[in-house]
Motif scaffolding. Structure first.
Motif, mmCIF file in Angstrom:
data_model
loop_
_atom_site.group_PDB
_atom_site.id
_atom_site.type_symbol
_atom_site.label_atom_id
_atom_site.label_comp_id
_atom_site.label_asym_id
_atom_site.label_seq_id
_atom_site.Cartn_x
_atom_site.Cartn_y
_atom_site.Cartn_z
ATOM 1 N N ARG A 120 9.302 33.796 61.232
ATOM 2 C CA ARG A 120 10.576 33.681 60.513
ATOM 3 C C ARG A 120 11.139 35.018 60.059
ATOM 4 N NH1 ARG A 120 7.274 29.517 59.922
ATOM 5 N NH2 ARG A 120 8.179 27.435 60.177
ATOM 6 N N ARG A 121 10.344 36.025 60.059
ATOM 7 C CA ARG A 121 10.729 37.401 59.771
ATOM 8 C C ARG A 121 11.519 37.547 58.472
ATOM 9 N NH1 ARG A 121 9.488 41.534 62.961
ATOM 10 N NH2 ARG A 121 10.430 43.508 62.425
ATOM 11 N N HIS A 122 11.004 36.976 57.437
ATOM 12 C CA HIS A 122 11.462 37.309 56.095
ATOM 13 C C HIS A 122 10.310 37.020 55.153
ATOM 14 C CE1 HIS A 122 12.502 33.193 54.623
ATOM 15 N NE2 HIS A 122 12.798 32.949 55.892
ATOM 16 N N SER A 123 10.576 36.975 53.876
ATOM 17 C CA SER A 123 9.456 36.913 52.939
ATOM 18 C C SER A 123 9.645 35.790 51.921
ATOM 19 C CB SER A 123 9.323 38.251 52.203
ATOM 20 O OG SER A 123 10.412 38.442 51.342
ATOM 21 N N GLN A 157 11.995 36.225 67.016
ATOM 22 C CA GLN A 157 11.147 35.427 66.141
ATOM 23 C C GLN A 157 10.748 34.173 66.921
ATOM 24 O OE1 GLN A 157 14.557 36.269 64.397
ATOM 25 N NE2 GLN A 157 13.453 38.185 64.641
ATOM 26 N N THR A 158 9.673 33.552 66.509
ATOM 27 C CA THR A 158 9.217 32.409 67.298
ATOM 28 C C THR A 158 9.757 31.082 66.782
ATOM 29 O OG1 THR A 158 7.199 32.234 65.965
ATOM 30 C CG2 THR A 158 7.079 33.559 67.972
ATOM 31 N N GLU A 159 10.078 31.003 65.502
ATOM 32 C CA GLU A 159 10.479 29.719 64.947
ATOM 33 C C GLU A 159 11.853 29.309 65.495
ATOM 34 O OE1 GLU A 159 8.460 27.934 63.326
ATOM 35 O OE2 GLU A 159 9.776 26.252 62.874
ATOM 36 N N ARG A 188 19.006 35.641 64.999
ATOM 37 C CA ARG A 188 18.301 36.100 63.808
ATOM 38 C C ARG A 188 17.713 34.861 63.151
ATOM 39 N NH1 ARG A 188 14.809 37.163 60.255
ATOM 40 N NH2 ARG A 188 15.087 39.035 58.977
ATOM 41 N N ALA A 189 16.435 34.617 63.437
ATOM 42 C CA ALA A 189 15.749 33.509 62.792
ATOM 43 C C ALA A 189 14.924 34.088 61.630
ATOM 44 C CB ALA A 189 14.816 32.838 63.790
ATOM 45 N N TRP A 190 14.783 33.373 60.473
ATOM 46 C CA TRP A 190 14.897 31.934 60.419
ATOM 47 C C TRP A 190 15.426 31.611 59.041
ATOM 48 C CZ3 TRP A 190 15.129 27.921 63.470
ATOM 49 C CH2 TRP A 190 14.691 26.660 63.079
ATOM 50 N N TRP A 191 16.541 30.884 59.011
ATOM 51 C CA TRP A 191 17.292 30.705 57.777
ATOM 52 C C TRP A 191 17.004 29.367 57.101
ATOM 53 C CZ3 TRP A 191 21.602 33.944 56.169
ATOM 54 C CH2 TRP A 191 21.808 35.067 57.002
ATOM 55 N N THR A 233 15.770 33.746 49.794
ATOM 56 C CA THR A 233 15.861 33.924 51.250
ATOM 57 C C THR A 233 17.229 34.463 51.644
ATOM 58 O OG1 THR A 233 14.270 32.162 51.663
ATOM 59 C CG2 THR A 233 15.775 32.708 53.469
ATOM 60 N N GLU A 261 17.820 38.103 50.948
ATOM 61 C CA GLU A 261 17.304 38.963 52.020
ATOM 62 C C GLU A 261 18.186 38.902 53.264
ATOM 63 O OE1 GLU A 261 13.234 37.645 52.856
ATOM 64 O OE2 GLU A 261 12.472 39.439 51.873
ATOM 65 N N LEU A 262 18.408 37.700 53.743
ATOM 66 C CA LEU A 262 19.015 37.565 55.066
ATOM 67 C C LEU A 262 20.524 37.810 55.073
ATOM 68 C CD1 LEU A 262 16.994 34.575 56.583
ATOM 69 C CD2 LEU A 262 16.574 37.021 56.750
#
Lengths: 334, 427
Positions: free
Chosen positions: A201-204, B160-162, B287-290, B299, B302-303
């Protein structure tokens, strides 16, 4: 009757439509002040038969924190402002542009002369309660995480003697400060409460959400959530990391068990330091009592809501809590 | 085995086969049947960059804030460069660039599961078992790409994999593998595109020349379409191999790389600009993952902060190069997020009233179309679905949204039900 955590029982449950992010209590009473997701502050008496919320004032966004310093109430908000209120009559005293970014927490010094505020500008500011003057800025937390995203400064706690202050950020870094001169005394690494997912998911998610000094000042407890597998959800166990101070040596960590998931949002020691209460949650709430000396959980249970605010009575036998759509009064000697 | 969907052998084989099939295309694409129109479209060099916000970005924390409402969350709305238009305070950079961007705040796409929503928002319509519809990228590649292009027509990043498996199968649908994306999942650089070390470039050139000589000799004796397309395929492969440097941001000045910044999303956006500049018609940067069921506000802090920076840098870069007028930037997800805030301070899946943005090519910058109600629970005005959004995108880049393909004898409208574009957001 001595407080017994294993006797925990909900004595009052007050339904709300908002989220009450923080709670401060007038010492020796059941009068509490809460900051709300409806941008307002309220006062309630949680011993009353039907507690009614009295509006005190408001902000321009979520009221994330309230601190009581003597008779002065100070509130902080995502609107970046700090506001002073007379807790006796609810009148506004002053409002200042406290931080450049969202204010996460305010704590009052034990003598009631200072409040410390922490915010997403990654600065801890010390303010004079009496006149609202900015006394000091404490800078020791990085603005950007190691993964190049904005960090957050979530938590702060004074030592019981008021001489030291701990601040905790998203990545799990704790800075401990000497209040008198603003010098940094040391840091702690509690990165077990921060989860960065580089692949899926590349965030935290996570971060230090609560801090507490033991009454003797020899322990610092860090509260948050353990490593999360799927960071879409705050469903890892609640996590405490306990450090010896001032050696900064990590003594141990422990996590909530079973279905009790989420973050420790609040921590409070009882008077003699024989146990610590922590509460928080994710999609549901939890409360846990820990013997900090041996690292054992004395008792843990689900809470009626995700707990965001908590105050332990001086006697240790009553807990006042606020959170998602509720206020609760627990008794420990029923 | 690598999990990348592209390896050199498969890629070259697919390309060769696809180009061979190209001349004998069974879809009866009517652009090709009208050379004047095709030439007109292609000379305009329209391009699309899709910023795919996989997992479902919140409209309330981006383009449709509801400050002060019970559903609004903590973030304030800020005034943009367009009087009367406000967006989330998490997007201060985009706020100053709103004159290039149009917002649609009235999507009701009805499907609120990841797979179904992603498929719909890639195809512009509900999937059907009987027809393999091409996705937006394949259509744009087909309509705006060139048969003899030396750069890929459709590049898709999803590192990203998700959620990677959601949406389309990356096949090009009934348009065929020729319009399937170059699909990058491991890194921002395609694997297996480099010339193998054991063959020098001179060797490679000489082999190509020999192949060309033999092919021409063969063609003189056996004049067919397929022989010609075979040669095109090899020429295209050679061109694609030479495009390797397009994926290398080290080729960019440090000052440009600094503007984009160090995150993977930013670096892929920079590659997207390089590809667009070189002539690639469609680049999708995922751009995953929201999917912020819990901790939505953390979240999105950040995103959205990253999105704000990347999108505004991309706009500036394209503008500086004179490419913004011919490049459409689209932000899109499979759905938005619920106005209701759950106990984990999260927002869940929500397809009933959400937002998208269109920037650049063909867009009436600063316009806002549609409206959600005070709490964002329903569309209050200007409800549209995926088909009208796709019609709008095609219109913006000069593709006739009312055209039809044919799959065998069956006419298939490019846009489901021949839906009209939202002209209010177009110039």
């Amino acid at each position: 009757m001595a407080a017994d955590p294993t006797k925990l029982k909900v004595a009052k449950d007050v339904g709300r439509t908002d989220v009450l992010f923080h709670l401060a209590r007038q010492p020796g009473t059941s009068r509490v002040f809460v900051g709300s997701s409806d941008f307002k502050l309220y006062e309630l008496d949680l011993q009353a038969e039907k507690p009614e919320a009295k509006e005190i004032g408001g902000h321009g966004s979520y009221v994330t924190s309230v601190a009581l310093a003597g008779k002065t109430l100070v509130s902080g908000s995502y609107d970046c402002k700090l506001s002073w209120w007379d807790s006796e009559n609810g009148k506004s005293i002053r409002s200042v542009d406290g931080h450049a970014k969202r204010i996460r927490m305010i704590v009052a010094s034990p003598d009631g002369k200072l409040v410390a505020s922490v915010a997403d500008d990654m600065i801890c500011k010390l303010w004079s309660v009496a006149d609202g003057k900015l006394m000091r800025e404490l800078k020791g937390h990085d603005a950007i995480t190691p993964h190049n995203y904005p960090s957050m400064l979530y938590a702060a706690a004074f030592s019981r003697d008021g001489k030291q202050l701990a601040t905790g950020d998203k990545t799990g870094k704790v800075c401990v400060w000497n209040v008198a001169d603003g010098k940094q005394l040391g840091t702690l690494d509690a990165s077990g409460v921060y989860t960065w997912d580089p692949t899926q998911r590349r965030h935290s998610i996570g971060g230090i959400r609560s801090l507490a000094f033991s009454p003797d000042g020899k322990r610092i407890v860090v509260g948050g959530m353990g490593k999360v597998g799927n960071i879409d959800h705050p469903d890892a166990p609640g996590r405490l990391e306990v450090f010896e101070w001032p050696s900064a040596k990590k003594l141990y960590d422990l996590q909530t068990e079973g279905k009790l998931k989420g973050m420790f949002e609040q921590l409070a020691f009882n008077a003699d330091g024989s146990w610590l209460v922590g509460a928080g949650g994710g999609y549901a709430g939890f409360i846990a009592f820990v013997d900090v000396n041996n690292g054992k959980i004395i008792f843990q249970d689900s809470a009626p809501m995700h707990v965001h605010g908590l105050s332990l009575a001086e006697s240790g036998d009553t807990i006042y809590a606020s959170g998602h759509n509720k206020l609760v009064r627990w008794e420990l000697n029923a | 085995m690598s999990n990348t969907s592209l390896n050199r052998r498969a890629f070259l084989g697919t390309t060769a086969a696809a180009v061979t099939a190209y001349a004998a295309d069974m879809t009866g694409l009517n652009v090709l049947s009208q050379p004047a129109l095709a030439a007109e479209l292609k000379k305009k060099d329209k391009r699309v960059i899709l910023l795919w916000l996989a997992g479902g970005a919140s409209q309330l924390e981006t383009f449709d804030p509801k400050p002060g409402r019970p559903t609004g969350g903590p973030y304030r709305a800020i005034q943009t460069a367009v009087p009367g238009v406000e967006i989330s305070e998490l997007m201060p950079k985009m706020a100053t660039r709103m004159k290039q961007t149009a917002i649609i705040r009235s999507l009701n796409t009805k499907i609120a599961d990841h797979g179904g929503g992603a498929t719909m928002m890639h195809l512009g319509r509900r999937d059907e078992p009987s027809v393999r519809f091409p996705d937006l990228g394949a259509v744009v590649a087909r309509e705006l790409g060139s048969a003899d292009s030396k750069v890929p027509d459709y590049v898709s990043f999803y590192t990203q994999t998700e959620g990677r498996g959601s949406g389309t199968a990356q096949t090009g649908g009934f348009l065929g593998a020729r319009f399937a994306p170059m699909y990058l999942t491991d890194k921002s650089t395609p694997p297996y595109l480099s010339r193998v070390e054991s063959i020098t470039d001179i060797d490679h050139q000489q082999r190509a020349e020999l192949r060309d000589l033999l092919s021409k000799r063969f063609a003189r004796a056996h004049e067919t379409q397929s022989v010609g397309s075979h040669n095109q395929a090899y020429a295209r492969v050679r061109g694609l191999m030479s495009s390797e440097k397009l994926f290398d941001i080290e080729q960019e000045p440090q000052s440009i790389r600094d503007k984009y910044g160090p995150t993977q999303f930013a670096q892929q956006a920079l590659v997207a600009r390089r590809l667009i500049e070189a002539g690639t018609p469609f680049v999708k940067v995922s751009r995953a993952w929201w999917d912020s069921h819990g901790e939505n506000f953390e979240t999105h802090l950040e995103l959205v902060t990253e999105l704000d920076h990347v999108m505004s840098t991309l706009i500036d870069d394209l503008k500086d190069r004179g490419l913004l007028e011919s490049t459409l930037i689209v932000t899109l997800s499979e759905f938005g997020r619920t106005p209701r805030i759950n106990q984990g301070l999260g927002r869940d899946h929500f397809a009933s009233a959400w937002s998208t943005s269109l920037t650049g090519c063909g867009v009436n910058g600063g316009s806002v179309y549609g409206k959600s109600d005070a709490d964002g629970n329903t569309v209050a005005d200007g409800e549209i679905g995926a088909s009208r959004l796709f019609s709008t995108i095609y219109q913006a880049i000069g593709i006739d949204p009312y055209k039809e393909y044919h799959v065998g004898p069956r006419p298939v409208p490019l846009v489901d039900n021949h839906a009209d574009p939202v002209y209010e957001v177009l110039v």
